[in-house]
Design an enzyme around this catalytic site. Structure first.
Site, PDB file in Angstrom:
ATOM      1  N   ASP A 139       0.876  -1.174   0.000  1.00  0.00           N
ATOM      2  CA  ASP A 139       0.000   0.000   0.000  1.00  0.00           C
ATOM      3  C   ASP A 139       0.911   1.220   0.000  1.00  0.00           C
ATOM      4  OD1 ASP A 139      -2.293  -1.525   0.125  1.00  0.00           O
ATOM      5  OD2 ASP A 139      -2.395  -1.481   2.310  1.00  0.00           O
ATOM      6  N   ASP A 156     -13.708  -3.653  -1.536  1.00  0.00           N
ATOM      7  CA  ASP A 156     -13.468  -3.316  -0.134  1.00  0.00           C
ATOM      8  C   ASP A 156     -14.805  -3.281   0.617  1.00  0.00           C
ATOM      9  OD1 ASP A 156     -10.818  -2.963  -0.855  1.00  0.00           O
ATOM     10  OD2 ASP A 156     -10.996  -0.787  -1.057  1.00  0.00           O
TER      11      ASP A 156
END
Length: 272
Positions: A11, A130
């Protein structure tokens, strides 16, 4: 026998690898190029690179970083973040991405999934989902489709975009089925509830999505060690596992993880 993939996830925020909890409270983990090189040498099966603030900040992904990672790594490489059009997808592939992960753009313009699959193939078309548990009464106020009972009578797994900042009114299982119909060849499923907690993957939503679609599902969010990987791979139907914190901060190595899984009957690719 098909082996399960162990996939570190980078990330990236402002050019640095970070890791947070529930998508917030980000902590620095290092330089993405150096970390990617280390994972390649350590025997990771694939690598996922997500520019986690590109969509929220309405900017393109950092192509120079993608190129540097691609030049130094020989494992399959998936890139996502900041994708808005098929031209953005093309630039990422040209920069070295083997697969492209689409999240926010797929919700805003679902045809980008079909366009990507037609131009680069289903195997290169990944959709990142998500989901987060929200009260059913809250979800129904913004639901875009009739809400199924895939979650529980009280809660719904609602997908979020823009780095987890925006609820969409879309249920995770129904959306997973939809993107596969559009051309997605793989789904990366990141539980917002479990993300960064190290308490284990969300077995419920992973099983629901894995059983609902006929493409590989990569479980993501909540890994605290190899035992959590064993659980999600043997109990949900997931094809692969994504992890970040346990690898970034040296709690486990790739090979330690794979050896544990192999010793517990989970087929993985061990180093020669």
């Amino acid at each position: 026998m098909l082996t399960h993939r162990i996939i570190p996830c980078l990330d990236v925020n402002a050019g640095r690898v970070v890791k947070g909890v529930n998508f917030v409270n980000l902590r620095d983990a290092g330089d993405p190029v150096q970390i990617a090189r280390a994972y390649d040498q350590a025997g990771a099966d694939e690598l996922v690179f997500l520019d986690i603030t590109a969509s929220h900040e309405d900017r393109q992904i950092m192509l120079d970083v993608v190129r540097q990672v691609a030049e130094q790594c020989f494992m399959p490489f998936t890139v996502g973040g900041g994708i808005r059009t098929i031209d953005d997808v093309t630039q990422l592939v040209q920069a070295g991405a083997e697969k492209v992960s689409i999240n926010t753009a797929a919700v805003l313009d679902p045809q980008i999934v079909t366009q990507t699959a037609r131009r680069f193939g289903r195997c290169a078309t990944v959709v990142n989902i998500d989901p987060k548990r929200v009260p059913r009464t809250e979800f129904e106020k913004r639901a875009k489709d009739p809400c199924s009972m895939e979650s529980t009578p009280e809660t719904v797994f609602e997908i979020h975009t823009h780095g987890g900042r925006k609820p969409t009114g879309l249920e995770a299982v129904a959306w997973a089925k939809r993107v596969v119909e559009l051309g997605a060849g793989e789904i990366v499923l990141t539980s917002m509830d479990a993300d960064g907690t190290r308490d284990g993957y969300d077995l419920q939503i992973t099983a629901l999505v894995s059983q609902a679609v006929d493409v590989p599902v990569v479980a993501s969010g909540g890994c605290g060690g190899p035992e959590h990987m064993r659980q999600v791979l043997t109990q949900t139907g997931a094809d692969a596992v994504l992890a970040a914190s346990i690898f970034h901060y040296g709690q486990y190595t790739i090979q330690q993880t794979k050896q544990y899984l192999s010793d517990h009957g989970v087929p993985v690719r061990l180093a020669a």
